[in-house]
Enzyme design. Structure first.
Site, PDB file in Angstrom:
ATOM      1  N   ARG A  40      42.567  36.254  47.830  1.00  0.00           N
ATOM      2  CA  ARG A  40      41.808  36.274  49.096  1.00  0.00           C
ATOM      3  C   ARG A  40      41.373  34.877  49.490  1.00  0.00           C
ATOM      4  NH1 ARG A  40      36.974  39.817  47.929  1.00  0.00           N
ATOM      5  NH2 ARG A  40      37.317  38.844  45.918  1.00  0.00           N
ATOM      6  N   ASN A  58      40.128  42.950  49.437  1.00  0.00           N
ATOM      7  CA  ASN A  58      40.677  43.741  48.347  1.00  0.00           C
ATOM      8  C   ASN A  58      40.528  45.214  48.684  1.00  0.00           C
ATOM      9  OD1 ASN A  58      41.289  41.537  46.753  1.00  0.00           O
ATOM     10  ND2 ASN A  58      39.552  41.777  45.390  1.00  0.00           N
TER      11      ASN A  58
END
Length: 114
Positions: A40, A58
Protein backbone atom coordinates in the site's frame (compact mmCIF):
# COMPACT_ATOMS: atom_id res chain seq x y z
CA UNK A 1 4.86 35.30 12.92
CA UNK A 2 2.57 32.80 14.52
CA UNK A 3 -0.30 31.30 12.60
CA UNK A 4 -3.42 31.40 14.77
CA UNK A 5 -5.82 29.80 12.33
CA UNK A 6 -7.90 26.92 13.59
CA UNK A 7 -6.48 23.45 13.02
CA UNK A 8 -9.32 22.65 10.57
CA UNK A 9 -8.34 25.68 8.49
CA UNK A 10 -4.69 24.59 8.44
CA UNK A 11 -5.47 21.12 7.12
CA UNK A 12 -7.89 22.04 4.34
CA UNK A 13 -7.12 20.29 1.09
CA UNK A 14 -5.98 22.18 -1.94
CA UNK A 15 -8.53 22.49 -4.74
CA UNK A 16 -8.46 19.69 -7.27
CA UNK A 17 -6.40 20.33 -10.38
CA UNK A 18 -8.29 20.14 -13.67
CA UNK A 19 -8.32 16.63 -15.09
CA UNK A 20 -6.37 16.09 -18.31
CA UNK A 21 -8.38 15.45 -21.47
CA UNK A 22 -7.19 11.82 -21.53
CA UNK A 23 -7.88 11.19 -17.82
CA UNK A 24 -8.98 7.77 -16.75
CA UNK A 25 -9.75 5.99 -13.50
CA UNK A 26 -9.08 2.32 -12.89
CA UNK A 27 -10.45 0.03 -10.21
CA UNK A 28 -7.82 -2.62 -9.46
CA UNK A 29 -7.61 -5.75 -7.35
CA UNK A 30 -4.13 -7.15 -6.66
CA UNK A 31 -3.71 -10.71 -5.43
CA UNK A 32 -0.68 -12.68 -4.32
CA UNK A 33 2.03 -11.48 -1.96
CA UNK A 34 0.54 -8.02 -1.41
CA UNK A 35 0.01 -7.76 2.34
CA UNK A 36 2.83 -7.38 4.84
CA UNK A 37 5.32 -6.19 2.20
CA UNK A 38 4.63 -2.44 2.12
CA UNK A 39 2.47 -2.73 -0.99
CA UNK A 40 0.00 0.00 0.00
CA UNK A 41 2.74 2.45 0.94
CA UNK A 42 4.72 1.69 -2.20
CA UNK A 43 1.55 2.17 -4.27
CA UNK A 44 0.96 5.51 -2.59
CA UNK A 45 4.54 6.65 -3.23
CA UNK A 46 4.43 5.63 -6.89
CA UNK A 47 1.00 7.22 -7.41
CA UNK A 48 2.07 10.48 -5.82
CA UNK A 49 5.28 10.61 -7.90
CA UNK A 50 3.08 10.31 -10.99
CA UNK A 51 0.56 12.91 -9.72
CA UNK A 52 -2.18 10.29 -9.62
CA UNK A 53 -5.11 10.52 -7.25
CA UNK A 54 -7.15 7.75 -5.68
CA UNK A 55 -6.70 5.27 -2.87
CA UNK A 56 -5.45 1.81 -1.88
CA UNK A 57 -6.52 -0.55 0.93
CA UNK A 58 -6.00 -4.07 2.25
CA UNK A 59 -8.95 -6.44 2.02
CA UNK A 60 -9.87 -9.18 4.48
CA UNK A 61 -9.34 -11.88 1.87
CA UNK A 62 -5.61 -10.97 1.57
CA UNK A 63 -5.95 -8.94 -1.62
CA UNK A 64 -5.38 -5.22 -2.10
CA UNK A 65 -7.92 -2.96 -3.82
CA UNK A 66 -7.02 0.37 -5.40
CA UNK A 67 -8.46 3.10 -7.56
CA UNK A 68 -6.02 5.23 -9.52
CA UNK A 69 -6.85 8.31 -11.57
CA UNK A 70 -4.84 10.58 -13.83
CA UNK A 71 -3.62 10.97 -17.37
CA UNK A 72 -3.58 7.81 -19.45
CA UNK A 73 0.23 7.92 -19.66
CA UNK A 74 0.64 8.24 -15.89
CA UNK A 75 -1.92 5.52 -15.16
CA UNK A 76 -0.01 3.24 -17.55
CA UNK A 77 3.32 4.15 -15.96
CA UNK A 78 1.97 3.15 -12.53
CA UNK A 79 2.30 -0.55 -13.37
CA UNK A 80 5.88 -0.38 -14.63
CA UNK A 81 6.91 1.78 -11.68
CA UNK A 82 5.43 -0.77 -9.27
CA UNK A 83 7.48 -3.52 -10.92
CA UNK A 84 10.56 -1.31 -10.69
CA UNK A 85 9.89 -0.60 -7.00
CA UNK A 86 9.99 -4.31 -6.20
CA UNK A 87 12.91 -5.28 -8.46
CA UNK A 88 15.35 -5.65 -5.54
CA UNK A 89 12.83 -7.36 -3.27
CA UNK A 90 10.65 -9.28 -5.69
CA UNK A 91 7.17 -10.22 -4.63
CA UNK A 92 4.68 -12.30 -6.54
CA UNK A 93 1.43 -10.55 -7.40
CA UNK A 94 -1.01 -10.21 -10.24
CA UNK A 95 -3.77 -7.80 -11.18
CA UNK A 96 -6.88 -9.94 -10.73
CA UNK A 97 -9.38 -7.22 -11.68
CA UNK A 98 -8.89 -4.12 -13.82
CA UNK A 99 -11.88 -2.01 -14.78
CA UNK A 100 -12.30 1.52 -16.12
CA UNK A 101 -14.71 3.39 -13.85
CA UNK A 102 -16.12 6.95 -13.77
CA UNK A 103 -13.75 9.81 -12.91
CA UNK A 104 -13.87 11.56 -9.54
CA UNK A 105 -13.30 15.20 -10.58
CA UNK A 106 -12.83 16.76 -7.13
CA UNK A 107 -10.24 14.28 -5.81
CA UNK A 108 -6.98 15.95 -4.76
CA UNK A 109 -4.61 13.22 -3.53
CA UNK A 110 -3.77 9.54 -3.28
CA UNK A 111 -4.29 7.96 0.11
CA UNK A 112 -4.02 4.70 2.01
CA UNK A 113 -7.41 3.67 3.34
CA UNK A 114 -8.11 1.36 6.26
Amino acid sequence: MFNFRRRSEQTEKAPAAPLPDDARRLHLRFVGQVQGVGFRWTSMGVARELSLTGWVRNERDGSVTAEIQGSAAHVGAFFSRMLEAYRRHPISYTVDEREDIPLVPDETEFEVRY
